[in-house]
Design an enzyme around this catalytic site. Structure first.
Site, mmCIF file in Angstrom:
data_model
loop_
_atom_site.group_PDB
_atom_site.id
_atom_site.type_symbol
_atom_site.label_atom_id
_atom_site.label_comp_id
_atom_site.label_asym_id
_atom_site.label_seq_id
_atom_site.Cartn_x
_atom_site.Cartn_y
_atom_site.Cartn_z
ATOM 1 N N CYS A 166 62.786 31.488 50.697
ATOM 2 C CA CYS A 166 62.644 31.538 49.245
ATOM 3 C C CYS A 166 63.894 32.119 48.584
ATOM 4 O O CYS A 166 64.934 31.480 48.595
ATOM 5 C CB CYS A 166 61.356 32.270 48.862
ATOM 6 N N HIS A 283 57.307 29.172 52.003
ATOM 7 C CA HIS A 283 57.005 30.394 52.761
ATOM 8 C C HIS A 283 56.275 30.018 54.046
ATOM 9 O O HIS A 283 55.058 29.783 54.010
ATOM 10 C CB HIS A 283 56.126 31.325 51.929
ATOM 11 N N GLU A 285 55.331 31.885 56.386
ATOM 12 C CA GLU A 285 54.326 32.907 56.715
ATOM 13 C C GLU A 285 53.053 32.738 55.900
ATOM 14 O O GLU A 285 52.041 33.383 56.172
ATOM 15 C CB GLU A 285 54.921 34.310 56.528
ATOM 16 N N ASP A 342 34.060 38.076 45.488
ATOM 17 C CA ASP A 342 33.809 39.185 44.569
ATOM 18 C C ASP A 342 33.360 40.365 45.427
ATOM 19 O O ASP A 342 32.369 40.259 46.164
ATOM 20 C CB ASP A 342 32.707 38.831 43.577
ATOM 21 N N ASP A 507 37.572 35.842 31.668
ATOM 22 C CA ASP A 507 36.104 35.873 31.758
ATOM 23 C C ASP A 507 35.503 35.484 30.409
ATOM 24 O O ASP A 507 34.991 36.327 29.664
ATOM 25 C CB ASP A 507 35.627 37.292 32.135
HETATM 26 O O1 1PR Z 1 39.157 43.527 34.357
HETATM 27 O O2 1PR Z 1 41.270 43.548 35.599
HETATM 28 O O3 1PR Z 1 39.444 45.061 36.247
HETATM 29 O O4 1PR Z 1 39.303 42.633 36.646
HETATM 30 C C1 1PR Z 1 37.969 42.540 37.013
HETATM 31 C C2 1PR Z 1 37.808 41.235 37.726
HETATM 32 O O5 1PR Z 1 36.493 41.190 38.268
HETATM 33 C C3 1PR Z 1 37.960 40.037 36.836
HETATM 34 O O6 1PR Z 1 38.756 39.072 37.487
HETATM 35 C C4 1PR Z 1 36.548 39.501 36.647
HETATM 36 O O7 1PR Z 1 36.550 38.099 36.611
HETATM 37 C C5 1PR Z 1 35.855 39.996 37.891
HETATM 38 N N1 1PR Z 1 34.438 40.333 37.655
HETATM 39 C C6 1PR Z 1 33.981 41.412 37.012
HETATM 40 N N2 1PR Z 1 32.625 41.410 37.041
HETATM 41 C C7 1PR Z 1 32.245 40.321 37.694
HETATM 42 C C8 1PR Z 1 30.873 39.923 37.996
HETATM 43 O O8 1PR Z 1 30.617 38.844 38.560
HETATM 44 N N3 1PR Z 1 29.907 40.744 37.628
HETATM 45 N N4 1PR Z 1 33.411 38.500 38.748
HETATM 46 C C9 1PR Z 1 33.384 39.637 38.077
HETATM 47 C C10 1PR Z 1 33.783 37.389 38.216
HETATM 48 C C11 1PR Z 1 33.602 35.177 38.622
HETATM 49 C C12 1PR Z 1 34.301 34.556 39.735
HETATM 50 C C13 1PR Z 1 33.339 33.796 40.600
HETATM 51 C C14 1PR Z 1 33.349 32.406 40.054
HETATM 52 C C15 1PR Z 1 32.859 31.380 41.025
HETATM 53 N N5 1PR Z 1 33.194 36.466 38.984
HETATM 54 O O9 1PR Z 1 34.993 35.448 40.455
HETATM 55 O O10 1PR Z 1 33.814 33.917 41.879
HETATM 56 O O11 1PR Z 1 32.556 32.359 38.873
HETATM 57 O O12 1PR Z 1 31.518 31.579 41.304
HETATM 58 P P1 1PR Z 1 30.582 30.367 41.714
HETATM 59 O O13 1PR Z 1 31.420 29.408 42.497
HETATM 60 O O14 1PR Z 1 29.543 30.978 42.564
HETATM 61 O O15 1PR Z 1 30.033 29.783 40.445
HETATM 62 P P2 1PR Z 1 39.795 43.762 35.661
#
Ligand code: 1PR
Length: 664
Positions: A166, A283, A285, A342, A507
């Protein structure tokens, strides 16, 4: 239909190869190829990668005190079998970015890694790798500050094997558009250029009709100019992981300087070679089994820059000729399939992978999954799941620390341990998000978002994602008259690690309005005819913070425009409405963000079937699609997603190891 398993285009005869002139550089064509991976890669796939914490000496910047052992003790990272020793290699690190990944890859291959700590270490090296990261200017400034430049120039002239990666490739040139006025090493006389597609009208790029995104991020091909030991084992047919905004034009490498080329709007150098000096723009790796095989070739070939044995040269010639002669275009970026985990502590204090329905991760009163009502849903252990998705062919793995906004992120040592352990087993890009912001801990010690990000990078992350903090930064950007003051997390991290390392995780939730005039935000009328609870026909997408707990007066398009202006390199578009619902992605939401920016966009939330991935690529032109629930619950596998999508492609489509979406 894709070629049947095991089908292979017969090697061309010697006469027909000569007629085909297989080593004409610069073409983007493809052909059928073995559906099975080349032998070397199959062997690598069988090898259970994942050495334990490297015992080799780390540079000071690499000593990040990451408690790998705690993840192992948690039962979340099985001890890998030992691998045969592979000799010693020296790594040139100057303290920025994710060089741990490269060390992990080399260690997993059985190499002993030595870190350069002084100019003498460069002179003493027998094989040297320079995994440059960050910007051209930062790389050169660090080399100068450490007094490495004379020793590096001497090494490059010595005839001993050198592999740049890179920025390690780009720094071999005289200069770069990235850092005007900064002199490079000047081994090659040309200049590094910036990808700029701003003048290309929509539909004028011939790829997806929506303009090419920058950075060039993802899995692309190589078009090999001549046989090379580096590509032994059928690697010319593979895709490799690229991530960069600047490129070396083919002519800048001089005659024969480009060992391989690829194309992103314009042809550019994928692999450089002059004598013993070799360098890859991609990359290795982070390029899965194919990248590891290339590193192994560099380490084990008696002369990696020489000619390969006659039979290997013949095999490579045949393969490249077949790739070029085949119908169908195998070039260009593949669409990426991203597995998302998550992560949070459950009520017993264990770090688990969880998954919500519209962001609610607690079991229902009558849970189908068998957990206790109200308990945090537990879908597995983070490292094991990530390793499983890597083996299944995920192009990228994302961890989101979903409750880190509550506490002090750097106190969240288990997640750092998870990342460190994962990076010894998973050799595709790793992104981590959650809690990256300025904060002061209970003892009154202040940390910047850059400090937090740096810890994640040193633990093995290739990219970080910002959620809440990006919303605040965007609000400040508008309040200041659409300018940044350089202090936001987006700007500080992007400046040091590059735009490609900064992902914004959005979000949004849908807000219904009866009349577009009811809101100052950009509205749309859902293309599927959906209406609100009171029959509203219009909606806008509101940004939220703190995991969706708080809505802000900012819509997704406003956010996308602001964060890319501040230096973000990729957007992850979740949907609070579609999350966990399995009804497919929200195409209207995702298309509105994709149309507003020139950086890559990852569609997220709502995948419920393999067909949903192809549908979102078709409808929106996004570069990647992410899913969580269906993968965790085993309802749809990553292989099934790729197979389903491959069926849409031309029969002759090649490069099957990565999802070839070349027809999109
Ligand atoms: O605000 O910088 O501290 O970041 C927090 C991070 O945590 C953010 O990226 C936010 O999207 C994520 N987050 C916070 N709470 C939740 C929760 O679910 N209660 N998750 C959360 C967000 C959404 C996706 C999920 C997709 C696909 N979850 O991560 O994986 O919707 O899901 P699916 O395929 O099952 O439909 P910060």
């Amino acid at each position: 239909m894709p070629p049947p398993q095991g089908a292979f285009v017969p090697p061309l005869s010697v006469a027909s190869q000569a007629a085909a002139s297989p080593w004409t550089a610069g073409r983007q064509v493809s052909a059928t190829r073995p559906a099975a991976l080349p032998t070397a890669i199959r062997q690598l796939n069988r090898r259970p990668f994942g050495a334990t914490a490297p015992s080799s000496p780390l540079s000071p910047s690499q000593r990040s005190m990451v408690p790998v052992a705690s993840a192992v003790a948690n039962g979340d990272a099985a001890d890998p079998p030992a691998v045969a020793p592979l000799g010693e290699v020296t790594l040139l690190d100057y303290g920025a970015g994710n060089v741990r990944s490269l060390e992990n890859a080399l260690t997993a291959l059985g190499a002993t890694v030595r870190w350069v700590q002084s100019p003498d270490d460069i002179s003493d090296a027998s094989r040297l790798i320079f995994p440059g990261v960050g910007s051209f200017g930062v790389a050169m400034a660090n080399l100068e500050a450490r007094g490495y430049v004379p020793a590096l120039r001497a090494y490059l002239a010595s005839g001993k094997p050198f592999l740049g990666i890179c920025i390690g490739l780009q720094s071999l040139f005289e200069g770069s558009d990235e850092s005007p006025g900064v002199a490079g090493l000047g081994v090659f006389p040309g200049r590094v250029r910036k990808f700029d597609f701003s003048g290309i009208p929509a539909g004028g790029d011939g790829v997806d009709g929506r303009g090419l995104s920058v950075p060039h991020m993802g899995w692309n091909t190589v078009d090999l100019d001549r046989p090379s030991p580096l590509f032994a084992g059928g690697l010319a047919a593979e895709r490799f992981y690229y991530v960069h905004s600047f490129y070396v034009p083919v002519e800048a490498a001089g005659p024969g300087g480009a060992l391989a080329t690829t194309t992103h709007g314009t042809p550019f150098v994928a692999v450089l070679q002059r004598g013993s000096v070799m360098a890859t723009q991609f990359h290795p790796e982070k390029s899965g089994p194919a990248g590891l095989a290339l590193l192994r070739n560099f380490l084990t070939a008696p002369d990696p820059s020489g000619a390969p044995p006659a039979d290997e040269a013949q095999a490579q010639s045949s393969l490249v000729a077949a790739l070029r002669a085949g119908a169908g275009d195998g070039g260009g970026l593949a669409k990426r399939i991203v597995a998302c985990l998550d992560v949070r502590e459950n009520d017993a204090g264990d770090l688990v992978v969880t998954k919500g329905d519209q962001y609610d991760v607690r079991e229902a009163a009558d849970p189908a999954g068998g957990g206790a009502p109200g308990a945090v849903r537990n879908l597995g252990k983070p490292v094991d799941l990530a390793a499983r998705y890597y083996t299944a062919g995920a192009d990228e793995v994302t961890f989101l620390n979903i409750t880190s906004f509550r506490g002090a992120p750097l106190a969240d040592a288990p997640l750092l341990a998870v990342l460190a352990a994962t990076s010894t087993r998973v050799f595709v890009p790793l992104c981590i998000g959650g809690g990256i912001r300025d904060y002061t801990d209970a003892e009154g010690v202040s940390y910047s978002a850059l400090d937090v990000a740096a810890r994640y990078f040193r633990a093995g992350a290739d990219k970080i994602s910002l959620g809440s903090d990006a919303v605040y930064a965007a609000e400040a950007w508008y309040a200041a008259g659409r300018v940044g003051d350089g202090s936001s997390s987006i700007e500080t991290i992007s400046n040091v690690y590059g735009a490609q390392a900064v992902v914004i995780s959005i979000d949004p939730r849908r807000v219904w309005v009866a009349d577009p005039a009811d809101t100052p935000h950009a509205t749309l009328s859902p293309s599927n005819g959906a209406t609100g609870p009171a029959g509203e026909t219009h909606c806008w997408y509101q940004c939220t913070v703190k995991g969706g707990r708080e809505g802000r007066d900012l819509d997704v398009v406003q956010l996308a425009v602001a964060v890319t202006a501040l230096g973000a390199g990729e957007l992850l578009v979740n949907s609070m409405d579609a999350d966990g619902q399995k009804g497919g992605y929200d195409h209207d939401l995702i298309a509105s963000v994709r149309a507003a920016v020139g950086v890559p966009v990852i569609a997220s939330s709502g995948a419920g079937a393999a067909e949903h991935f192809g549908a979102v690529f078709d409808a929106t032109g996004v570069e990647a699609a992410l899913a969580a629930g269906i993968f965790h619950r085993g309802e749809v596998g990553i292989g099934e997603v790729k197979a389903t999508s491959q069926e849409k492609g031309p029969a002759s489509c090649s490069r099957a190891a990565r999802l070839c979406f070349c027809w999109w």
